[in-house]
Design a protein around this motif. Structure first.
Motif, PDB file in Angstrom:
ATOM      1  N   ASN B  82      12.476  24.890  -9.394  1.00  0.00           N
ATOM      2  CA  ASN B  82      11.108  25.190  -9.401  1.00  0.00           C
ATOM      3  C   ASN B  82      10.945  26.892  -9.972  1.00  0.00           C
ATOM      4  OD1 ASN B  82       8.386  24.859  -8.605  1.00  0.00           O
ATOM      5  ND2 ASN B  82       9.075  24.797  -6.665  1.00  0.00           N
ATOM      6  N   ALA B  83      11.798  26.973 -10.980  1.00  0.00           N
ATOM      7  CA  ALA B  83      11.729  28.232 -11.878  1.00  0.00           C
ATOM      8  C   ALA B  83      10.576  28.232 -12.940  1.00  0.00           C
ATOM      9  CB  ALA B  83      12.999  28.594 -12.340  1.00  0.00           C
ATOM     10  N   PHE B  84       9.325  28.165 -12.362  1.00  0.00           N
ATOM     11  CA  PHE B  84       8.134  27.985 -13.278  1.00  0.00           C
ATOM     12  C   PHE B  84       7.208  28.892 -13.021  1.00  0.00           C
ATOM     13  CE2 PHE B  84       9.695  23.729 -12.908  1.00  0.00           C
ATOM     14  CZ  PHE B  84      10.199  23.339 -14.416  1.00  0.00           C
ATOM     15  N   HIS B  85       6.570  29.626 -13.848  1.00  0.00           N
ATOM     16  CA  HIS B  85       5.313  30.533 -13.460  1.00  0.00           C
ATOM     17  C   HIS B  85       4.124  29.373 -13.410  1.00  0.00           C
ATOM     18  CE1 HIS B  85       2.161  33.237 -13.449  1.00  0.00           C
ATOM     19  NE2 HIS B  85       2.996  34.264 -13.656  1.00  0.00           N
ATOM     20  N   PRO B  86       3.433  29.534 -12.293  1.00  0.00           N
ATOM     21  CA  PRO B  86       2.421  28.617 -11.947  1.00  0.00           C
ATOM     22  C   PRO B  86       1.262  28.768 -12.867  1.00  0.00           C
ATOM     23  CG  PRO B  86       2.421  30.021 -10.201  1.00  0.00           C
ATOM     24  CD  PRO B  86       3.649  30.309 -11.096  1.00  0.00           C
ATOM     25  N   GLY B  87       1.244  29.846 -13.834  1.00  0.00           N
ATOM     26  CA  GLY B  87      -0.260  29.941 -14.597  1.00  0.00           C
ATOM     27  C   GLY B  87       0.232  29.497 -15.960  1.00  0.00           C
ATOM     28  N   ARG B  88       1.687  29.325 -16.281  1.00  0.00           N
ATOM     29  CA  ARG B  88       1.853  29.048 -17.573  1.00  0.00           C
ATOM     30  C   ARG B  88       1.739  27.423 -17.968  1.00  0.00           C
ATOM     31  NH1 ARG B  88       6.689  32.037 -17.675  1.00  0.00           N
ATOM     32  NH2 ARG B  88       5.438  33.915 -18.597  1.00  0.00           N
ATOM     33  N   THR B  89       1.194  26.957 -19.029  1.00  0.00           N
ATOM     34  CA  THR B  89       1.284  25.640 -19.092  1.00  0.00           C
ATOM     35  C   THR B  89       2.685  25.008 -19.413  1.00  0.00           C
ATOM     36  OG1 THR B  89       0.911  25.951 -21.529  1.00  0.00           O
ATOM     37  CG2 THR B  89      -0.843  25.872 -20.186  1.00  0.00           C
ATOM     38  N   ALA B  90       2.998  23.728 -19.547  1.00  0.00           N
ATOM     39  CA  ALA B  90       4.223  23.014 -19.739  1.00  0.00           C
ATOM     40  C   ALA B  90       4.415  23.527 -21.191  1.00  0.00           C
ATOM     41  CB  ALA B  90       3.909  21.694 -19.728  1.00  0.00           C
ATOM     42  N   LEU B  91       3.561  23.588 -22.105  1.00  0.00           N
ATOM     43  CA  LEU B  91       3.917  23.678 -23.830  1.00  0.00           C
ATOM     44  C   LEU B  91       4.332  25.208 -23.824  1.00  0.00           C
ATOM     45  CD1 LEU B  91       4.321  22.756 -26.432  1.00  0.00           C
ATOM     46  CD2 LEU B  91       1.754  23.398 -26.832  1.00  0.00           C
ATOM     47  N   ASN B  92       3.805  26.203 -23.108  1.00  0.00           N
ATOM     48  CA  ASN B  92       4.152  27.576 -23.047  1.00  0.00           C
ATOM     49  C   ASN B  92       5.251  28.003 -22.532  1.00  0.00           C
ATOM     50  OD1 ASN B  92       2.123  28.730 -24.761  1.00  0.00           O
ATOM     51  ND2 ASN B  92       0.802  28.878 -23.085  1.00  0.00           N
ATOM     52  N   HIS B  93       5.725  26.990 -21.388  1.00  0.00           N
ATOM     53  CA  HIS B  93       7.050  27.129 -20.909  1.00  0.00           C
ATOM     54  C   HIS B  93       8.008  26.848 -21.750  1.00  0.00           C
ATOM     55  CE1 HIS B  93       9.717  27.310 -17.656  1.00  0.00           C
ATOM     56  NE2 HIS B  93      10.532  26.403 -18.235  1.00  0.00           N
ATOM     57  N   LEU B  94       8.066  25.869 -22.525  1.00  0.00           N
ATOM     58  CA  LEU B  94       8.954  25.315 -23.792  1.00  0.00           C
ATOM     59  C   LEU B  94       8.694  26.483 -24.573  1.00  0.00           C
ATOM     60  CD1 LEU B  94       9.204  21.609 -23.812  1.00  0.00           C
ATOM     61  CD2 LEU B  94      10.293  23.242 -22.213  1.00  0.00           C
ATOM     62  N   LEU B  95       7.821  26.739 -24.999  1.00  0.00           N
ATOM     63  CA  LEU B  95       7.733  27.766 -26.276  1.00  0.00           C
ATOM     64  C   LEU B  95       8.110  29.038 -26.068  1.00  0.00           C
ATOM     65  CD1 LEU B  95       3.906  27.226 -27.434  1.00  0.00           C
ATOM     66  CD2 LEU B  95       6.193  26.845 -28.745  1.00  0.00           C
ATOM     67  N   MET B  96       8.220  29.418 -24.650  1.00  0.00           N
ATOM     68  CA  MET B  96       8.900  30.731 -24.238  1.00  0.00           C
ATOM     69  C   MET B  96      10.487  30.734 -24.473  1.00  0.00           C
ATOM     70  SD  MET B  96       8.953  31.258 -20.158  1.00  0.00           S
ATOM     71  CE  MET B  96      10.433  30.910 -19.281  1.00  0.00           C
ATOM     72  N   LEU B  97      10.890  29.422 -24.188  1.00  0.00           N
ATOM     73  CA  LEU B  97      12.440  29.021 -24.363  1.00  0.00           C
ATOM     74  C   LEU B  97      13.007  29.042 -26.045  1.00  0.00           C
ATOM     75  CD1 LEU B  97      12.940  27.080 -21.157  1.00  0.00           C
ATOM     76  CD2 LEU B  97      13.698  29.206 -21.363  1.00  0.00           C
ATOM     77  N   ALA B  98      11.815  28.430 -26.643  1.00  0.00           N
ATOM     78  CA  ALA B  98      12.222  27.878 -27.721  1.00  0.00           C
ATOM     79  C   ALA B  98      12.785  28.831 -28.789  1.00  0.00           C
ATOM     80  CB  ALA B  98      10.816  27.485 -28.600  1.00  0.00           C
ATOM     81  N   PRO B  99      12.561  30.182 -28.824  1.00  0.00           N
ATOM     82  CA  PRO B  99      13.112  31.039 -29.698  1.00  0.00           C
ATOM     83  C   PRO B  99      14.529  31.337 -29.604  1.00  0.00           C
ATOM     84  CG  PRO B  99      11.190  32.038 -28.796  1.00  0.00           C
ATOM     85  CD  PRO B  99      11.382  30.866 -28.054  1.00  0.00           C
ATOM     86  N   TYR B 100      14.988  31.078 -28.378  1.00  0.00           N
ATOM     87  CA  TYR B 100      16.431  31.133 -27.873  1.00  0.00           C
ATOM     88  C   TYR B 100      17.474  29.905 -28.733  1.00  0.00           C
ATOM     89  CZ  TYR B 100      15.759  34.744 -24.629  1.00  0.00           C
ATOM     90  OH  TYR B 100      15.706  35.779 -24.014  1.00  0.00           O
ATOM     91  N   VAL B 101      16.758  28.905 -28.920  1.00  0.00           N
ATOM     92  CA  VAL B 101      17.485  27.903 -29.480  1.00  0.00           C
ATOM     93  C   VAL B 101      16.966  27.226 -30.761  1.00  0.00           C
ATOM     94  CG1 VAL B 101      18.051  26.685 -27.202  1.00  0.00           C
ATOM     95  CG2 VAL B 101      16.122  26.011 -28.297  1.00  0.00           C
ATOM     96  N   GLY B 102      16.191  27.910 -31.307  1.00  0.00           N
ATOM     97  CA  GLY B 102      15.496  27.782 -32.783  1.00  0.00           C
ATOM     98  C   GLY B 102      14.692  26.733 -32.968  1.00  0.00           C
ATOM     99  N   ALA B 103      13.845  26.234 -31.753  1.00  0.00           N
ATOM    100  CA  ALA B 103      12.799  25.164 -31.711  1.00  0.00           C
ATOM    101  C   ALA B 103      11.654  25.695 -32.093  1.00  0.00           C
ATOM    102  CB  ALA B 103      12.913  24.317 -30.417  1.00  0.00           C
ATOM    103  N   ASP B 104      11.057  24.692 -32.907  1.00  0.00           N
ATOM    104  CA  ASP B 104       9.434  25.038 -33.139  1.00  0.00           C
ATOM    105  C   ASP B 104       8.421  24.282 -32.229  1.00  0.00           C
ATOM    106  OD1 ASP B 104       9.737  22.689 -34.200  1.00  0.00           O
ATOM    107  OD2 ASP B 104       9.388  23.028 -36.002  1.00  0.00           O
ATOM    108  N   LYS B 105       7.117  24.608 -32.561  1.00  0.00           N
ATOM    109  CA  LYS B 105       6.153  24.182 -31.505  1.00  0.00           C
ATOM    110  C   LYS B 105       6.323  22.428 -31.702  1.00  0.00           C
ATOM    111  CE  LYS B 105       1.223  24.365 -30.446  1.00  0.00           C
ATOM    112  NZ  LYS B 105      -0.070  24.531 -30.860  1.00  0.00           N
ATOM    113  N   LYS B 106       6.392  21.831 -32.618  1.00  0.00           N
ATOM    114  CA  LYS B 106       6.500  20.462 -32.942  1.00  0.00           C
ATOM    115  C   LYS B 106       7.626  19.732 -32.073  1.00  0.00           C
ATOM    116  CE  LYS B 106       6.978  17.165 -36.549  1.00  0.00           C
ATOM    117  NZ  LYS B 106       8.614  17.029 -36.793  1.00  0.00           N
ATOM    118  N   ARG B 107       8.801  20.639 -32.262  1.00  0.00           N
ATOM    119  CA  ARG B 107      10.026  20.232 -31.351  1.00  0.00           C
ATOM    120  C   ARG B 107       9.538  20.078 -29.781  1.00  0.00           C
ATOM    121  NH1 ARG B 107      14.271  16.964 -30.145  1.00  0.00           N
ATOM    122  NH2 ARG B 107      15.589  17.935 -28.660  1.00  0.00           N
TER     123      ARG B 107
END
Lengths: 279, 298
Positions: B82-107
């Motif tokens: 349950n490590a999610f900020h309740p106000g953040r959308t699912a896509l934004n949750h992934l976008l916040m992690l994306a820079p660490y693995v070099g993923a873009d929005k499409k991924r």
């Protein structure tokens, strides 16, 4: 390091905290500037005239008031600094509250990089709030002067210098807040801590320090005094000083002292808190 | 290959993980099993540098987690239920992690579609069900297309359809050559999915090997009822059967022989049995047997 900073900025912009605090800033800083400018402007124009004061009296009183335009336009930092600190702190404590800190540490197990990224990312975050605060103070402050029939002095270089210094000061306060958040970790703790310190403890300390000759120079290093110095030298404490002026550091010194607070809190947070187990 | 080497973690007088050593084979699904409180989560957190062990190390192909650059591209992790900020959308949750693995929005969108959250990308996580949060956690784990996955109780909170999905998901990952380590407190939950099992209890290893080796440890268990208690116990002692008190009065649990052997032996000794019932001796029973005792076979 750059991915970590990018991640921090995305975290910050993807919750509503920043714009809620921006609205609070418009309300608190903007309305304070508006009402103060209106009241002072009226007092020194129509107010004096209706009381039957002559132009000589008005000139004398205006001189005694000092740079009251600067006082109004300086409210972005002098009133807004604790909101900036709060914003920096809440960005960190929200991570602990919702446990996303574990997700962050999994993505970047070198925690010192996370800490550094949070402090660096606080600067652009702070800039957003700073722009809101400065626009509120200048915009609504000038509106107040216009309504009262006073000059706005918006074109003066001193006004723009003040605006620029306040941007820097508020950015630094956001970084200080980030350091505090790392140290305190608790959302409620940091809110109460910031309010109690900035609104209660520090003013008392500062006045006590100002009373005694031996401690007067120390008072310059308190966060609010350093903040006033960094933001261009406007101080509400001139009213309680026996000399009518407040002994402040220079602008660069003020900036360095604020920076030092941010670094001390961040380093302390890292060594005392961040390195602990995340269970 | 993931190697857990003499891992120990103490919390005051409690030893949460006690000199634990095992390894996880690449390209397989390994079930990391044990009752609640056995130390599974603590072990996985030590593997991923969230918790510092008091002793021992965990290495992924020879490197500790903290020494792997961009770890999310090699090791996908779903530890936090349950490590999610309740106000953040699912896509934004992934976008916040994306820079660490070099993923873009499409991924990020692609991964959300893959876990079945394609219609919920713009929805705030606060409005997600437990099952949807579980899927989002898996989406985050596979964002960097890692070759190793560590999953802590991924089945928890999922509906039957979700459970079927995650089983296929883990099998598909293993078939594409990836390594999966998934924890559970129930063997039956992962029995159809895993190749190997690692079982711990009280922080200690009790069994490590393929599912087949676990089946070999399958000891028949039989419930018998008799009023001739002493006669039954001496019979059990004579045959070296393990006997313990059952849940009902005059009932006993015998481990080792089959029900038929017990019946024959009891008849030969003139012991009258009121009940003779073979316990469904499935792997779950073996699992319980292993984890109830203080670390039996190794």
């Amino acid at each position: 390091m750059i991915p970590a900073i990018q991640s921090e900025l995305r975290k910050f912009l993807s919750t509503k905290m920043w714009w809620v605090l921006a609205i609070v800033t418009v309300g608190y800083v903007g309305l304070s500037a508006l009402s103060t400018a209106w009241a002072l402007g009226w007092l020194l124009t129509d107010g004096m005239a209706s009381a039957g004061a002559g132009s000589e009296d008005v000139g004398m009183i205006t001189a005694a008031m000092g740079d009251y335009h600067g006082m109004v336009y300086g409210m972005a930092a002098s009133l807004g600094y604790f909101i900036a600190a709060m914003m920096g702190a809440l960005a960190v404590t929200a991570e602990y509250r919702h446990n996303t800190i574990a997700v962050t540490f999994l993505a970047e197990p070198r925690r010192w990089i996370v800490v550094l990224a949070k402090v660096v990312a606080a600067l652009p975050m702070g800039l957003i709030l700073a722009v809101v605060a400065v626009v509120s103070a200048l915009g609504l402050g000038a509106l107040g002067f216009v309504v009262a029939g006073d000059a706005t002095h918006l074109g003066d270089s001193s006004t723009w210098r003040l605006a620029g210094l306040q941007l820097v000061t508020l950015m630094l306060w956001t970084a200080i807040g980030t350091g505090l958040g790392l140290l305190v970790r608790s959302q409620v703790g940091v809110i109460i801590g910031v309010l109690v310190f900035t609104l209660l403890l520090e003013p008392i300390l500062r006045m006590i320090f100002m009373i005694f000759e031996s401690t007067r120079s120390i008072s310059r290093f308190l966060p609010s005094a350093a903040s006033e110095a960094a933001a261009g030298g406007e101080s509400a404490y001139s009213l309680v000083s026996d000399t009518g002026t407040v002994d402040l550091l220079s602008v660069p010194q003020g900036i360095l002292v604020l920076l030092a607070y941010g670094v001390v809190f961040g380093v302390a947070g890292y060594f005392l808190r961040v390195r602990r187990d995340v269970a | 290959m993931i190697v857990f080497d003499h891992l120990t973690k103490r919390y005051g007088p409690l030893v949460a993980v006690d000199d634990l050593s095992f390894s996880v084979e690449p390209g397989k699904v390994t079930g990391f099993l044990g009752p609640n409180g056995a130390g599974k989560t603590t072990t996985l957190r030590m593997a991923t540098a969230l918790i510092r062990p008091d002793a021992g190390t965990v290495s992924f192909d020879g490197r500790p987690y903290a020494a792997i650059p961009q770890p999310g591209r090699h090791i996908g992790i779903a530890l936090e239920p349950n490590a999610f900020h309740p106000g953040r959308t699912a896509l934004n949750h992934l976008l916040m992690l994306a820079p660490y693995v070099g993923a873009d929005k499409k991924r990020c969108e692609e991964v959300l579609g893959f876990v079945g959250l394609g219609d919920a990308t713009g929805k705030r996580v606060g409005k997600f069900s437990l099952g949807m949060r579980g899927r989002l956690n898996l989406a985050a784990a596979i964002l960097g297309d890692p070759e190793v996955l560590l999953l802590d109780e991924p089945v928890n909170g999922l509906d039957p359809e979700g459970i079927r999905w995650i089983r296929q998901f883990m099998r598909a990952l293993a078939e594409s050559g990836r390594t999966v380590l998934t924890s559970s407190h129930l063997l039956s939950e992962v029995q159809q999915t895993v190749d190997n099992v690692v079982i711990i209890a009280h922080g200690k290893l009790v069994h490590s090997g393929s599912l087949a080796t676990l089946e070999a440890g399958n000891v028949p268990r039989t419930i018998v009822s008799t009023r001739q208690r002493d006669a039954l116990i001496s019979l059990a002692q004579f045959h070296h059967w393990r006997v313990s008190a059952g849940t009902e009065p005059h009932s006993f649990l015998i481990e080792g022989p089959s029900a038929g052997e017990i019946g024959a032996a009891a008849g030969a000794s003139h012991i009258i049995l009121d009940q003779l019932a073979s316990q469904s001796s499935d792997l779950e029973a073996v699992f319980l047997h292993l984890t109830e005792g203080q670390g039996g076979m190794r």
